[in-house]
Design an enzyme around this catalytic site. Structure first.
Site, mmCIF file in Angstrom:
data_model
loop_
_atom_site.group_PDB
_atom_site.id
_atom_site.type_symbol
_atom_site.label_atom_id
_atom_site.label_comp_id
_atom_site.label_asym_id
_atom_site.label_seq_id
_atom_site.Cartn_x
_atom_site.Cartn_y
_atom_site.Cartn_z
ATOM 1 N N ALA A 188 -35.349 17.345 29.394
ATOM 2 C CA ALA A 188 -35.080 18.715 28.962
ATOM 3 C C ALA A 188 -36.133 19.097 27.936
ATOM 4 C CB ALA A 188 -33.680 18.813 28.362
ATOM 5 N N MET A 189 -37.047 19.991 28.317
ATOM 6 C CA MET A 189 -38.190 20.325 27.471
ATOM 7 C C MET A 189 -38.038 21.727 26.887
ATOM 8 S SD MET A 189 -41.357 18.735 29.681
ATOM 9 C CE MET A 189 -42.497 18.955 28.294
ATOM 10 N N GLY A 237 -40.239 22.895 24.689
ATOM 11 C CA GLY A 237 -41.562 23.358 24.297
ATOM 12 C C GLY A 237 -41.945 22.911 22.904
ATOM 13 N N VAL A 262 -42.177 19.795 19.758
ATOM 14 C CA VAL A 262 -42.826 18.489 19.699
ATOM 15 C C VAL A 262 -41.876 17.363 20.090
ATOM 16 C CG1 VAL A 262 -42.356 18.188 17.226
ATOM 17 C CG2 VAL A 262 -44.301 16.999 18.269
ATOM 18 N N SER A 269 -39.102 17.062 22.275
ATOM 19 C CA SER A 269 -38.909 16.826 23.711
ATOM 20 C C SER A 269 -40.240 16.561 24.414
ATOM 21 C CB SER A 269 -38.189 18.009 24.355
ATOM 22 O OG SER A 269 -38.886 19.227 24.153
ATOM 23 N N CYS A 280 -24.114 25.538 23.125
ATOM 24 C CA CYS A 280 -25.241 25.472 24.063
ATOM 25 C C CYS A 280 -25.382 24.065 24.636
ATOM 26 C CB CYS A 280 -26.532 25.898 23.367
ATOM 27 S SG CYS A 280 -27.983 25.882 24.447
ATOM 28 N N CYS A 293 -31.571 30.165 18.189
ATOM 29 C CA CYS A 293 -32.808 30.601 18.834
ATOM 30 C C CYS A 293 -32.827 32.086 19.157
ATOM 31 C CB CYS A 293 -33.032 29.789 20.107
ATOM 32 S SG CYS A 293 -31.746 29.970 21.362
#
EC number: 2.8.1.13
Length: 379
Positions: free
Chosen positions: A23-24, A26, A28, A30, A117, A214
């Site tokens: 699960a990326m 974006g 640093v 992950s 989430c 976020c």
């Protein structure tokens, strides 16, 4: 190198035939997980979720899963040579997280959307997507540890207390934990993570950390709520514990339990704090600091991770954490059902708010025993 479990991920087969969905976000963390696994020869598939319209007003620079972050995740995948996919989860995220966030503030609670989430999107829908991709497991960049115990996988706090994210992951179920891996949990500091990123030549090595919420621009959650729920900021009365009117507020959504600054009622002698919110009467109730003191905390929607059932005892001695920024304190859980309990804090806490989580830890150990949501009636 990461710790030994990552060398095998617990599977009795070579890395080349072990598929891992990462699960990326974006960021640093992950990115390092994906890069380390790819370097070790695992069959890595990077997945980034687009959680909201990053071109709209809700997006902000440096926010998780916004446009820039999707681009950064793709660059990391290109650098390390593994496939990367972007999945549109905007509708799911709004229904499962943002709508409840707004409604909770309208009800006078202080929600923690990051927990929802993880619970409802990342560890539910994304985890199922990983299984659909025939992955053997899913790895994330969370700072928490998965350790094998006598009864199976256990959830433990991160080695670095400053980075520990166990408060936000208490709702991870045993079934999810069996499929999840957290390769960064054993690292001593964020500096080690950035050093690994630099070693792999990742373009995000010096990227600033993202914000927790976020979808809230500049931390102004009230503005977001007003856009989602017009009329949410109707003014009302600020009253003391006896009901005496002290002033007028700008809308209940602007206030949280324990707040002292920004009340606009100075010059009344001793400092006053928000001790309760009454959205039905549109009242903000204030009182002295001692009125914030809480020992009995009602908790519901409990996710219990202990080896024995929650209701197998009348009392559990634990360490409990009632806010993400506070250290765990001694407490006693008195179960009312499999999912509800009364938690007694041995030493009173100030500012315990409905909508926050109460997370349980094993005394003298790093193990997370679960947690639940604080409900009204704390005293």
């Amino acid at each position: 190198m990461l710790d030994h479990p990552l060398n095998s991920l617990g599977f009795a087969k070579p890395p080349a035939v072990t598929r891992v969905v990462v699960a990326m976000s974006g960021g640093v963390d992950s990115s390092v997980v994906a890069a380390e696994l790819a370097a070790e020869g695992y069959d890595v598939v990077g997945v980034t979720l687009q959680l909201y319209d990053h071109g709209a007003a809700l997006a902000k620079k440096g926010a998780c899963c916004a446009g820039r972050d999707i681009h950064d995740a793709r660059r990391v995948a290109e650098t390390m040579g593994f496939p990367h996919y972007v999945l549109d989860y905007e509708n799911t995220f709004r229904e499962a997280v943002i709508d409840e966030f707004a409604d909770a503030y309208l009800a006078g609670a202080t929600p923690v959307p990051c927990i929802r989430c993880n619970e409802r999107v990342k560890f539910k829908d994304l985890l199922q997507t990983a299984k659909d991709l025939d992955a053997d497991c899913m790895a994330t960049g969370h700072y928490i540890q998965r350790k094998m115990g006598p009864a199976g996988p256990e959830l433990h706090s991160a080695a670095d207390p400053a980075r520990d994210q166990s408060y936000f992951l208490f709702s991870t179920t045993p079934e999810q934990l069996a499929f999840l891996r957290f390769p960064l949990g054993h690292l001593a500091s964020k500096a080690e993570t950035r050093a690994l990123a630099a070693r792999h030549g990742l373009p995000v090595a010096d990227k600033p950390d993202s914000q927790d919420i976020c979808f809230v621009p500049n931390g102004n959650y009230a503005e977001v709520i007003q856009k989602l729920r017009p009329g949410a900021a109707d003014p009302g009365e600020i009253v003391d514990l006896s009901g005496r009117v002290l002033g007028e507020h700008r809308g209940v959504i602007h206030y949280t339990i324990g707040q002292r600054r920004g009340l606009g009622i100075g010059g009344l002698g001793d400092p006053l704090y928000v001790v309760r919110l009454d959205p039905e009467r549109r009242q903000v109730i204030v009182g002295p600091k001692e009125a914030l003191s809480t020992r009995i905390v009602p908790v519901r929607e409990i996710n219990w991770l202990g080896d024995a059932p929650l209701t197998s005892r009348s009392e559990w001695q634990v360490m409990a954490k009632v806010r993400s920024t506070r250290a765990p304190r001694e407490a006693v859980i008195r179960p009312l059902s499999d999912t509800e309990a009364e938690v007694e804090l041995i030493a009173p806490e100030d500012g315990v708010s409905p909508g926050q989580a109460c997370v349980f830890y094993a005394p003298g150990d790093s193990r997370i025993l679960g947690g639940g949501w604080i409900w009204r009636g704390a005293r």
